[in-house]
Design an enzyme around this catalytic site. Structure first.
Site, PDB file in Angstrom:
ATOM      1  N   ASP A 314       0.797  -1.183  -0.035  1.00 27.95           N
ATOM      2  CA  ASP A 314      -0.176  -0.054  -0.008  1.00 27.95           C
ATOM      3  C   ASP A 314       0.795   1.260  -0.063  1.00 27.95           C
ATOM      4  OD1 ASP A 314      -2.024   1.664  -0.034  1.00 27.95           O
ATOM      5  OD2 ASP A 314      -3.122   0.684   1.762  1.00 27.95           O
TER       6      ASP A 314
HETATM    7  C1  BGC Z   1      -4.990   3.317  -0.164  1.00 32.78           C
HETATM    8  C2  BGC Z   1      -5.082   2.539  -1.370  1.00 32.78           C
HETATM    9  C3  BGC Z   1      -4.751   3.148  -2.606  1.00 32.78           C
HETATM   10  C4  BGC Z   1      -3.513   3.889  -2.310  1.00 32.78           C
HETATM   11  C5  BGC Z   1      -3.369   4.467  -3.764  1.00 32.78           C
HETATM   12  C6  BGC Z   1      -3.708   4.406  -0.186  1.00 32.78           C
HETATM   13  O1  BGC Z   1      -3.789   5.066   0.866  1.00 32.78           O
HETATM   14  O2  BGC Z   1      -4.975   2.718   1.108  1.00 32.78           O
HETATM   15  O3  BGC Z   1      -6.306   1.711  -1.283  1.00 32.78           O
HETATM   16  O4  BGC Z   1      -5.005   2.354  -3.586  1.00 32.78           O
HETATM   17  O5  BGC Z   1      -3.619   4.893  -1.489  1.00 32.78           O
HETATM   18  O6  BGC Z   1      -4.087   5.819  -3.818  1.00 32.78           O
END
Ligand code: BGC
Length: 806
Positions: A314
């Protein structure tokens, strides 16, 4: 990455209610026996420190051993299928020509147009791969669709719609040259009633979530785009999901059975459908950060479930260098994190083996070949809102599908004396902030309704809610509000509309009105958990209208559970609809239900309690002010309806509930074991250990073990579809009730059926559906005994029962 996400994770939480502090977790998922070995392996020393919070960190040593070490990281080989084998052959041939630096270059993010961009290797024609949000549409782009959110799709209980949804999403990502779509979501599963991201996922029932996750993944990948089921694993709350000045991220401490039977379960379906990527989550799991948790990555994902693709962190979720590489992380986003040059050094000095970096690069390229992205893939067409460009329109005919799913996911929960469907009303009054579009929704050009800067911590959105907040929100090309769609419909009938979107206590002096519609919502967003399941302003608004209007119809748009007991039994409230998060066609979907063009068949993908406290310790996120925040999943398997059944709590509306404008009769239940049908009487307890694992887990887990038939008849006088649901009671063992009394293990949206029409419904139960996770054998086990089977219209409206004996 949400640009304010990190900031929000650091904000104080004083507005949140404290949950009961769970007691000591007796049964930890991962045995303590490896406590010593883990010291060197699982928590290996990060190359540039721990990215440490400000406070002086207390010792981590007491926590070692709770998530056992699983090393080395399995080397993927593509044995799952011929298609994977061919992809691996191509990937291996390409990686064989790469230097360590080139391999390292593709394992991390670089600046670029997308939310994530990998490094390229021009001399070998390896392009930068584009990663983009989110689970229900391309966020922050123009000429793209805003699909219903995951939880709305789940409420359809319609496998075909789930698949079409994935396919349409995939087509839009493909058209914009996105290689990797960051979705769908089954983590959070929805353990916490007020969880801020539950709406991105499908349902807190793992079976429903699994069917959806599998179907959406298949759809996305059929379009040629790599799907990324996320977040692996146990990201069940937003509060302290990441490290901050308060200390380390929350640790989701779960026992092994609940881990498998609830949280891993839906991901198995997506893996079985060939998911090419998995995103690991921010928080810790049994004390080890999810993106460096060797048990979760090397162990469960890559060994037990035979994952052939790559694990991407993530965004900014990597917490160590060598440790994450050896624990099974393959790609870090959105930048080099603890890798980049340092990963090359680690390979050169032997801290990370060459096999591992080779496996990382091969795993990244194999899905690219698996989906044939190496030739003729559309160029990346991702733009900032400040960039002038010709439209790249990928919407196709998706508005029709969005409208259909929008309607199919609306759940009718109250309908007194056939209030609905409308019979050509001539005069309607419309109330509430949720009936029309927000007056100024584009203060943030990339986020409909405003970003965190506007909505952080809010209970409602001041405008109709079609999507919720954070990286999983959408950017609708337009929004058909309920008001707009009602205007169109009423104008066709030469009717009259009156409205007030503003007042808390609107005047209703219209004696000729046929009905009053009140629109309210419940908002949520990434980075914060909800502070309530029912805000007082909206409840007062509903009661005020109901006090003056003899037929008051309430429509609730909500990012998850919304309790309604403040007004549900009011005699003037004649109909209530849970209208979910329906996407851009919201008003059209709703009007098709209100007027009966579509007969409602949506079902609640969660339990609506009478009072918020009925969710007990699972109402709120766990608040911990300690440096090592802890969240002990002491309830084990008992979340949502499993808990309500166990504790004998009567919900307001149970899981799976939803009304129709017609009625259905169920009869003729029959059950049979496949072994008796095929003459093979050996139903072993465990899958055959000699059969190799493929992606998704042991292939025999999907063998059909039992079949259940019943007949469904439309016994009313209007055409409609019915969601028939099958629940199984797996036998408990050792004289103790160790398994939920019933669990969803089949559903089918049948119809539309004309009045009087009958249809046979067939449910196929697989080995996995009937098995429990055996913590000693570390395998799914078919228990011996009587399996109870119920078929009905909800988790409590059980019309037929039977059993199979194994
Ligand atoms: C989120 C993800 C997301 C990523 C990219 C993160 O903060 O938890 O679900 O895909 O950001 O935006």
């Amino acid at each position: 990455m949400d640009y304010l996400s990190q900031l929000n994770d650091l904000l104080p939480t004083s507005s949140r209610l404290l949950s009961n502090s769970p007691g000591f977790l007796g049964q930890l998922a991962f045995s303590l026996k490896d406590a010593v070995t883990i010291l060197c392996a699982a928590v290996s020393i990060p190359m540039t420190g721990f990215g440490s919070p400000n406070k002086e960190a207390p010792s981590e040593v007491p926590f070692y051993g709770r998530s056992p070490p699983v090393y080395p990281s399995p080397i993927a080989n593509g044995t799952t299928s011929e298609q994977w084998a061919a992809a691996y052959e191509q990937a291996r041939a390409l990686v064989a020509q790469m230097t360590v630096e080139e391999m390292v270059n593709i394992t991390h993010g670089w600046p670029g147009p997308c939310v994530g961009n990998t490094g390229e290797v021009p001399r070998l024609n390896i392009p930068s791969l584009c990663f983009y949000d989110g689970p229900d549409g391309l966020r922050g782009q123009e000429f793209v669709s805003a699909f219903p959110a995951g939880i709305h799709v789940a409420a359809t209980f319609d496998k075909d719609l789930m698949h079409s949804y994935g396919r349409a999403l995939g087509d839009e990502f493909y058209g914009r040259g996105v290689n990797i779509a960051l979705g769908p979501v089954a983590g959070p599963l929805g353990r916490i009633a007020r969880g801020g991201r539950n709406w991105e996922g499908l349902s807190n029932d793992p079976y429903l979530a699994g069917v959806g996750l599998g179907a959406i993944t298949r759809g996305i990948q059929e379009a040629g785009v790599i799907a990324t089921p996320k977040h692996w694993l146990l990201n069940e709350q937003e509060f302290r999901r990441r490290w901050s000045s308060e200390g380390d991220a929350i640790s989701s401490n779960v026992d092994d059975r609940a881990l498998h039977e609830l949280y891993v379960f839906p991901f198995m379906d997506a893996l079985r459908e060939g998911a090419g990527a998995i995103m690991c989550s921010y928080q810790r799991a049994n004390h080890s950060y999810a993106c460096q948790n060797s048990k979760l990555l090397n162990g469960i994902l890559k060994t037990e479930l035979g994952f052939e693709g790559f694990v991407v962190s993530d965004w900014d979720g990597q917490m160590s260098g060598v440790a994450s590489a050896n624990a099974g992380l393959d790609l870090v986003m959105p930048n080099a994190g603890f890798w980049g040059v340092k990963l090359s050094q680690a390979v050169n000095n032997g801290s990370v083996t060459e096999e591992r970096i080779t496996d990382m690069a091969t795993r990244i390229l194999a899905p690219w070949f698996y989906l044939h992205q190496e030739t003729g893939y559309p160029p990346t067409a991702i733009f900032s809102s400040e960039e002038k460009h010709a439209p790249v329109d990928v919407q196709a005919e998706h508005a029709e599908l969005i409208k259909e799913i929008g309607a199919a996911g609306i759940v009718l929960v109250k309908n007194v004396n056939g209030t609905l469907p409308f019979k050509k009303p001539r005069f309607l009054c419309i109330y509430g902030y949720d009936a029309t579009v927000k007056a100024v929704p584009w203060t943030n050009p990339d986020r409909y309704g405003g970003g965190y800067e506007v909505n952080w911590g809010w209970d409602i959105l001041n405008g109709t809610l079609v999507t919720a907040g954070g990286s999983g929100s959408t950017t609708p090309p337009y929004v058909i509000s309920p008001f707009q769609a009602l205007q169109e419909r009423v104008s066709k009938d030469r009717g009259v509309l009156r409205w007030d979107f503003y007042s808390e206590d609107p005047e209703t002096p219209y004696v000729n009105t046929d009905a009053c519609l009140v629109f309210i919502n419940a908002y949520a967003g990434e980075s914060f958990d909800r502070t309530t399941l029912a805000d007082e302003f909206s409840d007062r608004l509903v009661l005020n209208v109901a006090a003056k209007c003899a037929s008051t119809i309430v429509v609730v748009h909500s990012a998850g559970i919304r309790t309604v007991d403040a007004w549900i039994n009011h005699p003037n409230i004649t109909a209530v609809l849970f209208a979910g998060l329906p996407g851009q066609e919201s008003g059209n979907s709703l009007v098709s239900i209100l007027y009966g063009d579509v007969n409602p068949s949506g079902r609640l993908p969660y339990t609506v309690a009478k009072k918020q406290s009925d969710y007990g310790a699972l109402l709120n996120s766990t608040i911990s002010s300690g440096y090592f925040a802890e969240d002990n999943f002491v309830e084990g398997l008992y979340i949502d309806y499993r808990a309500f059944d166990k504790d004998g709590i009567k919900p307001r509306f149970e899981f799976g509930f939803g009304l129709s404008y017609t009625t259905f009769a169920y009869d003729g239940l029959s059950t049979s074991l496949m072994s008796t049908i095929t003459g093979d009487s050996t139903l072993t307890e465990f899958p055959n250990p000699d059969v190799p694992i493929v992606q998704g887990g042991h292939p025999e887990l999907w063998n059909i073990v039992a079949v259940v038939h019943c007949t469904l008849t439309n016994s009313g006088n209007r055409e409609g579809s019915e969601v028939a649901q099958l629940y199984v009671g797996i036998p408990s063992e050792d004289g103790e009730a160790d398994t939920p009394v019933r669990q969803l293990r089949g559903f089918s949206r049948v119809g539309p059926l004309a009045p009087g029409e009958k249809r046979t419904v067939v449910f196929e139960l697989t080995r996995r559906d009937l098995s429990a996770w055996d913590v000693v054998a570390q395998q799914w086990r078919l228990r011996r005994g009587e399996y109870k089977v119920w078929v009905g219209a909800s988790s409590r409206d059980l019309r037929l029962d039977g059993s199979v004996v194994i």
